[in-house]
Design an enzyme around this catalytic site. Structure first.
Site, short mmCIF file in Angstrom:
data_model
loop_
_atom_site.label_atom_id
_atom_site.label_comp_id
_atom_site.label_asym_id
_atom_site.label_seq_id
_atom_site.Cartn_x
_atom_site.Cartn_y
_atom_site.Cartn_z
CE LYS A 205 -3.90 2.01 2.58
NZ LYS A 205 -4.72 1.89 3.81
CB SER A 281 -7.91 3.84 2.88
OG SER A 281 -7.03 3.29 3.85
N GLY A 303 -9.26 2.17 10.41
CA GLY A 303 -10.70 2.23 10.56
C GLY A 303 -11.36 1.24 9.62
N GLY A 304 -10.83 0.01 9.64
CA GLY A 304 -11.36 -1.04 8.76
C GLY A 304 -10.70 -1.09 7.40
CB SER A 305 -7.99 0.95 5.90
OG SER A 305 -8.64 2.18 6.10
#
Length: 608
Positions: A205, A281, A303-305
């Site tokens: 990423k 994300s 946050g859950g990315s």
């Protein structure tokens, strides 16, 4: 003036009397000119603060943070009580070599039979190639990393030339990929691969350092002010195992979004339905794995990315316990909610990559006192018995609070199968103050993001931020120091509730997301969008793992009526990665619905 609310101490709250409140985010969906106009208003003196104050009051943010007396002291980062050791596990050495940990992880897996995968003509149903399939093919001289590299480079070129554009990688160098593949090919020719991960293609990423590529965090300019001089610690560990690092994967700018929208580089599209979002994300990492181009990818999850895009793209996403992996070399390396975690096509591949990258920093070992890392034995009788002994906590009203009932029905079917086949005990639970939890999370991650981005914003880079990033930062600027402290007091309360629940259950089960992949509005491709209702649906179940630092995994369990993937989330105790990996493997095995081949898929191993 709001009326003062006084909370009971968390220890006095009766968990059996908790009533669920359905969440309804109050905010407009804007894109194109309307979004540009909103950003102009939000950044204007007087008008902006008034608009944001109204928005926060509509969503009870002021009530929760400023009009409430919270009796607990603040918890500025996760603090975990001592945990009972997990059973049926292999213990790993944090200070050892990553390749040695991967070798031990290999021994935890079921016996590998090539007849079931590589040699067999598996036309009955689609399945992804696993890391062990590639390793077998390389050892058996059925193909080489160099051959696979050429197929990968050609496939990425095809993605880049698609109309509409489907950018999976923000930066990559075909010659560097060829060089790494040639070195791996030579090691296999000499019979000396570094590990089972040797020759595995992985994307990183764009907010994790992978030298010599820049880390732009999804922007076009960050490399100008932040130079990458070496690999992030997790990337370095993968490189020592022989992983072929293919480049930097697309992402939602700065990770401040849940859809994966990126007007700077183009928006990655869902391989199962290219007119829909991947989720974010970590959009590029999930899409590149789901497309078959990489066996694994590294993402970040604040946050859950990791879990959201994994769920929407039909792959596996592991969020580790806060502090389990060393964050040095990531843009978010100083936050209190983020981790680096793997996205893979299978649970066993997540286990292998996790074994390579785990290892706390020296500072976190002192502050967090992590339990010794361990992995579940997935093939032993003891390991199978351990699945049946797991107590699964389900908050039914929360579980069913989804945009489409296809999600809750499919997840419920899997839980029923777990009970029938393994004898898992389902325990009804209730979790208080879910609204407060979401507010504490957004304030925590928002304040930490604002702190890291403000110097560049003030230095004139703000005009290069995307419109939805500027919308988020405008909101974050309205948070005060007292708001931040109040959020951390809420964090301690919510940690208490979860630790009480974990005295009765081993794993909390929920859908991963409250909706499947949303459609991409055409106007959003150029200008971005803000849609907090979609964000609320996508983030409904993921927040506890981030605010409290707990381990969680999303495992695919089927599809909705549109053929879009659905994920089931397993939330574990602190340092309980082995338990959620074990349960995820069991779910993967019993899942009755065959996997669907994504619309956009490449078979790099066989080349067809």
């Amino acid at each position: 003036m709001g009326k003062k609310r006084v909370m009971l101490p968390a220890a006095e709250v009766d968990l059996t009397a908790v009533k669920y409140e359905f969440e309804q985010v109050q905010a407009p969906h804007l894109t194109g000119f309307s979004l540009k106009l909103l950003v102009g208003l939000l950044e204007a003196p007087f008008i902006g603060p008034m608009l944001l104050s109204h928005l926060k009051k509509q969503n009870r943010v002021v009530e929760m943070l400023r009009n409430t007396v919270i009796p607990e002291p603040p918890m500025f980062r996760p603090e975990f009580p001592p945990q009972e050791p997990e059973s049926g596990v292999a213990h790993l050495e944090e200070d050892g070599k990553p390749e040695d940990r991967v070798e031990l992880a290999l021994k935890c897996l079921p016996h590998y039979d090539p007849d079931e995968t590589w040699i067999a003509d598996s036309i009955a149903s689609f399945c992804y190639w696993k890391i062990r399939d590639y390793a077998y093919a390389y050892r058996s001289k059925l193909t080489t990393p160099s051959i696979v590299a050429e197929r990968f480079i050609a496939a990425i070129g095809e993605f880049d030339n698609k109309n509409p554009s489907t950018p999976l990688l923000i930066s990559y160098d075909p010659e560097d990929i060829r060089k790494q593949a040639a070195a791996s090919t030579q090691r296999f020719e000499e019979g000396k691969p570094l590990s089972v991960l040797d020759g595995t293609f992985m994307a990183i990423k764009d907010d994790i350092d992978c030298h010599p590529y820049p880390s732009n965090g999804g922007t076009t300019w960050l490399h100008e002010v932040r130079k990458v001089k070496k690999d992030a610690v997790s990337v370095s560990r993968l490189r020592s195992c022989g992983v072929i690092l293919v480049g930097k994967a697309n992402m939602h700018e700065f990770g401040l979004g849940t859809t994966g929208n990126n007007p700077n580089h183009g928006t990655a599209r869902n391989p199962h339905s290219p007119d829909r979002y991947t989720g974010g994300s970590s959009s590029g990492p999930a899409a590149i794995v789901a497309s078959g181009l990489c066996s694994a990818a590294l993402g970040t999850d604040g946050g859950g990315s990791v879990r959201i895009p994994s769920s929407l793209c039909g792959v596996v996403g592991l969020k580790t316990t806060y502090g389990r992996t060393d964050m040095r070399g990531a843009l978010c390396d100083s936050g209190t909610v983020e981790i680096i975690g793997p996205i893979t096509s299978s649970v066993e591949d997540a286990l292998l990559v996790y074994a390579a990258i785990l290892g706390s920093s020296a500072a976190d070992r002192i502050a967090l006192r992590p339990s010794l890392p361990c992995l579940p034995y997935l093939s032993s009788h003891e390991g199978l018995n351990a699945v049946g002994s797991l107590r699964l906590g389900k908050y039914t009203e929360w579980f069913n609070d989804v945009f489409s009932t296809d999600i809750s029905i499919k997840c419920e079917e899997i839980l029923n199968l777990l009970s029938e086949k393994h004898g898992c005990n389902m325990v009804e639970i209730a979790i208080p103050e879910l609204h407060e939890m979401r507010t504490a999370h957004i304030l925590s991650i928002g304040s930490e993001s604002l702190s890291s981005l403000t110097p560049d914003f003030e230095d004139g880079k703000g005009k290069y931020f995307s419109l939805d990033t500027r919308t988020n930062l405008a909101l974050f600027r309205t948070f005060t120091a007292s708001d931040y402290v109040a959020a951390q007091c809420l964090r301690r309360r919510i940690m208490h509730y979860h630790m009480e629940i974990f005295k009765k259950v081993d794993v909390i089960v929920t859908p991963t997301t409250g909706m499947t992949a949303p459609i991409i509005p055409p106007a959003a491709l150029k200008s971005g969008e803000t849609d907090l209702q979609v964000s609320g649906n996508l983030m409904r179940f993921v927040v506890p793992a981030n605010l409290l630092g707990l381990p969680a995994i999303s495992v695919p369990v089927g599809y909705d009526k549109h053929g879009l993937p659905i994920g089931l989330q397993l939330l574990g105790r602190p340092w309980g990665e082995a338990s959620i990996l074990r349960l995820a493997a069991a779910i993967e095995e019993i899942c009755p619905e065959p996997k669907k081949k994504p619309v956009q898929f490449f078979d790099l191993l066989k080349g067809n």
